[in-house]
Design a protein around this motif. Structure first.
Motif, mmCIF file in Angstrom:
data_model
loop_
_atom_site.group_PDB
_atom_site.id
_atom_site.type_symbol
_atom_site.label_atom_id
_atom_site.label_comp_id
_atom_site.label_asym_id
_atom_site.label_seq_id
_atom_site.Cartn_x
_atom_site.Cartn_y
_atom_site.Cartn_z
ATOM 1 N N GLY A 23 47.821 41.394 44.785
ATOM 2 C CA GLY A 23 47.129 40.454 45.674
ATOM 3 C C GLY A 23 45.676 40.218 45.304
ATOM 4 O O GLY A 23 45.051 39.288 45.823
ATOM 5 N N ASP A 24 45.129 41.042 44.411
ATOM 6 C CA ASP A 24 43.732 40.816 44.012
ATOM 7 C C ASP A 24 43.615 39.499 43.248
ATOM 8 O O ASP A 24 44.513 39.132 42.476
ATOM 9 C CB ASP A 24 43.244 41.947 43.096
ATOM 10 C CG ASP A 24 42.975 43.234 43.866
ATOM 11 O OD1 ASP A 24 43.021 43.176 45.116
ATOM 12 O OD2 ASP A 24 42.742 44.278 43.225
ATOM 13 N N LEU A 25 42.494 38.850 43.441
ATOM 14 C CA LEU A 25 42.258 37.587 42.744
ATOM 15 C C LEU A 25 42.048 37.853 41.248
ATOM 16 O O LEU A 25 41.267 38.723 40.860
ATOM 17 C CB LEU A 25 41.012 36.904 43.324
ATOM 18 C CG LEU A 25 40.621 35.583 42.665
ATOM 19 C CD1 LEU A 25 41.681 34.509 42.914
ATOM 20 C CD2 LEU A 25 39.252 35.113 43.151
ATOM 21 N N ILE A 26 42.772 37.102 40.407
ATOM 22 C CA ILE A 26 42.582 37.205 38.947
ATOM 23 C C ILE A 26 41.597 36.116 38.501
ATOM 24 O O ILE A 26 40.571 36.393 37.908
ATOM 25 C CB ILE A 26 43.908 37.037 38.191
ATOM 26 C CG1 ILE A 26 44.888 38.147 38.575
ATOM 27 C CG2 ILE A 26 43.669 37.015 36.684
ATOM 28 C CD1 ILE A 26 46.293 37.957 38.004
ATOM 29 N N LEU A 27 41.940 34.883 38.818
ATOM 30 C CA LEU A 27 41.076 33.774 38.442
ATOM 31 C C LEU A 27 41.459 32.545 39.251
ATOM 32 O O LEU A 27 42.483 32.531 39.949
ATOM 33 C CB LEU A 27 41.167 33.490 36.928
ATOM 34 C CG LEU A 27 42.530 33.383 36.259
ATOM 35 C CD1 LEU A 27 43.227 32.098 36.597
ATOM 36 C CD2 LEU A 27 42.366 33.475 34.755
ATOM 37 N N THR A 28 40.622 31.532 39.158
ATOM 38 C CA THR A 28 40.979 30.264 39.802
ATOM 39 C C THR A 28 41.071 29.170 38.753
ATOM 40 O O THR A 28 40.365 29.181 37.738
ATOM 41 C CB THR A 28 39.954 29.867 40.890
ATOM 42 O OG1 THR A 28 38.654 29.963 40.347
ATOM 43 C CG2 THR A 28 40.043 30.758 42.096
ATOM 44 N N ILE A 29 41.989 28.278 39.025
ATOM 45 C CA ILE A 29 42.270 27.175 38.090
ATOM 46 C C ILE A 29 42.111 25.851 38.829
ATOM 47 O O ILE A 29 42.590 25.717 39.962
ATOM 48 C CB ILE A 29 43.727 27.274 37.576
ATOM 49 C CG1 ILE A 29 43.918 28.542 36.744
ATOM 50 C CG2 ILE A 29 44.116 26.052 36.765
ATOM 51 C CD1 ILE A 29 45.375 28.766 36.355
ATOM 52 N N GLU A 30 41.449 24.909 38.202
ATOM 53 C CA GLU A 30 41.406 23.554 38.754
ATOM 54 C C GLU A 30 42.573 22.808 38.141
ATOM 55 O O GLU A 30 42.595 22.574 36.922
ATOM 56 C CB GLU A 30 40.089 22.892 38.372
ATOM 57 C CG GLU A 30 39.702 21.796 39.333
ATOM 58 C CD GLU A 30 38.256 21.430 39.107
ATOM 59 O OE1 GLU A 30 37.409 21.927 39.861
ATOM 60 O OE2 GLU A 30 38.000 20.699 38.135
#
Ligand code: CAO
Length: 434
Positions: A71-78
């Protein structure tokens, strides 16, 4: 309209926290669906987390060497700025391709892709310190590095890793492939330690001279033969007093025929006769090492010293040609070799090689077998010296010969029988016609 996806750590089984051992993308990278983003590793398994969507990486929330939990955030993608890419059609539906699961999670939906099982689920032990991994100890590398190595045909068991706990990194694979391609270092995975690189300019003035193409090619061939063939060299000497008298007696006739009659033409004839007598010297080991391929033709390679390096043109069917014809061919082919005008066919098909340094000097040397041939004859300078014949001394012209051979095929007794036969043929060239 652009959509921002948060990619989070998927279900990682029984583990609370796992290591981030690779971050395979950077902020600003365009990624496609299913492209590996990071590699996670637990004590028992390593897994890649694929991208659930095509898009551009806008933020990376994990650190190399850090730990993450489900559940930890890895990355964000647009995601919307790029057209969503289809997975590679040619690959077809793959077990490895993860379903894109996008969940609404506040303003940005969170994607929790399924981890992609690593080709080796079990974590291999690290290789022995400093030494290359062996097949008994599976190499320690991430799936991405394994895939990279597979793509380049690099055998990971032949690499040692420079990463933590001996982990093989992408850079290790690159360095290995570079070493193999340049013929340096580990010599195609033989495990031979590379010669250290030294900055010679620290000790005095230096100059760099590029190697010619021929020199680079022959370096690679010689290195390959040296590493593959267990060499032994048998030295002997032939009394060529009578042969030299015979040669001199025919120099004028040779000149009229437009050829230079050197000792080499006679040597070739005598070598062909000895090869016929000892067929194993005119053979090659079958690639599976189970049999010998005996060649029923006698094509001799002759090493020629050219301004650009060593080349070995081939004179064919030496057994069926006379010395004038051989001398003519030798002059023609060695001339073309020196002018750089040899054709590919001119350097193929030799069954045995002669390397004559006699025109220059020397007393003996150890030539390198031109594999897959099994023998090579080195010839040094003939010298006139006193030799006992019976009880008396007589001035005789003695020719040193050095036969290097592949000891997997030829044993010492056969080698010395061969040189003895050759020397007696040179001592009395009439034996060649017997
Ligand atoms: N002993 C004494 N004199 C010799 C001799 C020997 N073993 N071999 C040749 N000579 C003499 C020749 O008779 C000739 O004398 P003249 O000028 O009085 O006629 C002179 O030395 C020069 O001979 P050559 O070298 O021009 O001719 P060749 O037929 O003997 O050899 C070739 C031709 C192409 C083999 C030779 O020129 C050559 O390139 N040799 C070098 C091969 C080489 O580099 N091998 C090393 C490979 S491993 O790194």
């Amino acid at each position: 309209m652009s959509e921002t996806l948060s990619v989070v750590v998927p279900d990682i089984g029984d583990f609370d926290q796992v290591d981030v051992v690779e971050v395979l993308v950077a902020v600003g990278d365009d990624v496609s669906v299913d492209q590996s983003l990071i590699t996670l590793e637990s004590d028992k398994a390593s897994m890649e987390v694929p991208s659930p969507a095509a898009g551009r990486v806008v933020e990376i929330a994990v650190e190399l060497g850090g730990q993450v939990g489900e559940g930890d955030l890895i990355l964000t993608i647009e995601a919307a700025d790029l057209p969503a890419e289809e997975p590679d059609e040619k690959a077809g539906p793959s077990e490895e391709s993860a379903p894109t699961v996008v969940e609404a999670a506040g303003p940005a939906p969170a994607a929790s892709p399924e981890p992609r099982p690593s080709p080796s689920r079990r974590r291999p032990p690290p290789p022995a310190a400093g030494g290359p991994a062996t097949s008994a100890s599976p190499p320690h590398a991430s799936p991405a590095v394994r895939r990279f190595a597979r793509l380049l045909g690099a055998d990971l068991t032949r690499l040692s890793g420079s990463g933590a706990k001996g982990r093989i990194l992408r850079e290790d694979v690159e360095a290995f492939v570079k070493e193999v391609m340049t013929g340096r270092g580990r010599a195609a995975g033989t495990g031979i330690p590379p010669v250290p690189e030294i900055d010679f300019s620290k000790f005095g003035p230096v100059e760099s001279k590029p190697l010619s193409r021929i020199r680079k090619l022959s370096a690679a061939n010689l290195h390959r033969s040296w590493l593959n063939v267990p060499h032994v060299t048998q030295h002997d000497e032939a009394d060529i007093t009578d042969l030299e008298a015979f040669r001199r007696a025919h120099l004028d006739e040779a000149r009229e025929r437009g050829v230079r009659l050197t000792l080499l033409a006679f040597l070739m004839k005598a070598v062909a006769a000895s090869l016929a007598e000892f067929p194993e010297m005119n053979s090659s080991l079958a690639p599976d090492g189970e049999s010998l391929i005996l060649k029923r033709y006698f094509h001799l390679g002759v090493a020629v010293d050219t301004p650009d390096g060593l080349v070995v043109p081939v004179v064919r069917d030496v057994d069926s040609k006379g010395v004038y014809e051989l001398a003519g061919e030798l002059g023609e082919i060695s001339g073309r070799a020196r002018e750089g005008k040899l054709r590919p066919a001119d350097i193929q098909g030799a069954t045995f090689t002669i390397s004559s340094l006699g025109g220059i000097g020397g007393t003996a040397f150890t030539p390198i077998v031109n594999a897959p041939e099994v023998g090579i004859l080195g010839v040094s300078r003939a010298v006139r010296r006193p030799v006992y014949i019976g009880a008396g001394l007589a001035p005789r012209l003695m020719l040193p010969v050095s036969l290097s051979y592949d000891h997997r095929v030829i044993d010492g007794a056969s080698a010395v029988r061969f040189t003895t036969h050759l020397c007696s043929a040179l001592a009395d060239i009439r034996r060649v016609v017997l």
